[in-house]
Design a protein around this motif. Structure first.
Motif, short mmCIF file in Angstrom:
data_model
loop_
_atom_site.label_atom_id
_atom_site.label_comp_id
_atom_site.label_asym_id
_atom_site.label_seq_id
_atom_site.Cartn_x
_atom_site.Cartn_y
_atom_site.Cartn_z
N PRO A 139 2.14 3.14 -5.14
CA PRO A 139 1.16 3.57 -4.15
C PRO A 139 1.30 5.04 -3.77
N GLY A 140 0.18 5.71 -3.60
CA GLY A 140 0.19 7.11 -3.22
C GLY A 140 -0.35 8.00 -4.32
N THR A 141 -0.24 9.31 -4.09
CA THR A 141 -0.79 10.30 -5.01
C THR A 141 0.32 10.91 -5.85
N GLY A 174 -3.99 5.25 -0.25
CA GLY A 174 -3.50 3.89 -0.07
C GLY A 174 -3.31 3.15 -1.38
N ARG A 175 -3.99 3.59 -2.42
CA ARG A 175 -3.86 2.96 -3.74
C ARG A 175 -3.11 3.92 -4.67
N ALA A 231 -11.30 10.52 6.69
CA ALA A 231 -10.03 10.71 7.39
C ALA A 231 -9.11 11.65 6.63
N THR A 232 -9.12 11.58 5.31
CA THR A 232 -8.19 12.37 4.52
C THR A 232 -8.87 13.44 3.69
N GLY A 250 -5.57 -4.31 -9.28
CA GLY A 250 -6.25 -4.43 -8.01
C GLY A 250 -5.37 -3.87 -6.92
N PRO A 251 -5.78 -4.00 -5.66
CA PRO A 251 -5.02 -3.43 -4.55
C PRO A 251 -3.57 -3.88 -4.49
N GLY A 252 -3.28 -5.13 -4.93
CA GLY A 252 -1.91 -5.62 -4.86
C GLY A 252 -1.13 -5.45 -6.13
N ASP A 253 -1.67 -4.71 -7.10
CA ASP A 253 -1.06 -4.61 -8.41
C ASP A 253 -0.33 -3.30 -8.65
#
Length: 240
Positions: A142-144, A207-208, A60-61, A84-87
């Motif tokens: 989150p993000g680049t 997303g991460r 997608a990206t 992790g994803p929530g960290d």
């Protein structure tokens, strides 16, 4: 620049911001290489072994995600709490970047965009300083997040001269104003020609928490300077 061309630049810049990436990286001249000769003095370039060849990509990206190791399986490489994803961390301005493998330990200053829409670089006389794109994500959130620095100046090698020798799995630490340190693991190191720089691949949204560290490279010409850019792709694997 005419009013019409200036308006075109602004329109293109706004469109790319809406889509989550920038226009491009600034071109470096390499005054030191002109003085020293282009054969012996060129900075090291990444090998094919450190590229994304054979790794998965997000269709997608276009953002590649090397399978260096799961975010929760990095253990000894991170030296801190695993991410992790929530960290992801709350946004906070970076103040220092450390890359132990190439002995980088440098202050960070915020950067914007140049009038032509390219990413600014630290000003002359600040070749030992790295820059962070202040209108994008902060490292660890989150993000680049995007950081850039000179490869050389008129006096010799600069802060990211050795970026091309980094290996997959190398550690990048970004100290932040909130006294937290975001720890990243390198997924790949690639080199791109100036006329084929993949904006979406490098700057596209993620997303991460991810990090790009960029400097000039790709060979050198006395007439036009560096022909491309070295890009380090990394993702958050720990905090300290």
């Amino acid at each position: 620049m005419s009013a019409q061309s200036a308006e075109s630049v602004r329109a293109a810049q706004a469109a790319r911001r809406r889509n989550g990436w920038l226009i491009g990286i600034a071109v470096c001249v390499g005054v030191w290489l002109v003085r020293q000769g282009t054969e012996e003095a060129q900075p090291p370039q990444p090998t094919r072994a450190e590229s994304f060849t054979g790794s998965a990509a997000d269709p997608a990206t276009g953002s590649p995600h090397a399978r260096v190791g799961d975010a929760r399986a990095g253990d000894a490489r991170t030296g801190g709490a695993l991410a992790g994803p929530g960290d992801a961390l709350a946004p906070s301005e970076p103040v220092r970047i450390r890359i132990p493998a190439i002995r980088v330990d440098a202050p960070v200053l915020p950067l914007g965009l140049a009038p032509d829409g390219s990413l600014e670089v630290p000003p002359p006389g600040r070749s030992g300083t790295a820059g962070w794109y202040k209108d994008g994500p902060a490292p660890g959130s989150p993000g680049t997040a995007v950081m850039a620095g000179h490869v050389d100046d008129a006096h010799g090698p600069a802060v990211f001269y050795a970026l091309g020798v980094l290996k997959k799995g190398s550690r990048v630490e970004v100290a932040r104003k909130d006294r937290r340190t975001a720890v990243f693991t390198v997924d790949a190191v690639e080199v791109y020609a100036n006329d084929a720089f993949p904006d979406r691949r490098v700057y596209g949204p993620a997303g991460r928490p991810e990090l790009r560290v960029i400097t000039c490279g790709g060979g050198f010409s006395e007439k036009s300077g560096y022909r491309g850019n070295v890009v380090v792709f990394a993702h958050l694997t720990g905090t300290a």
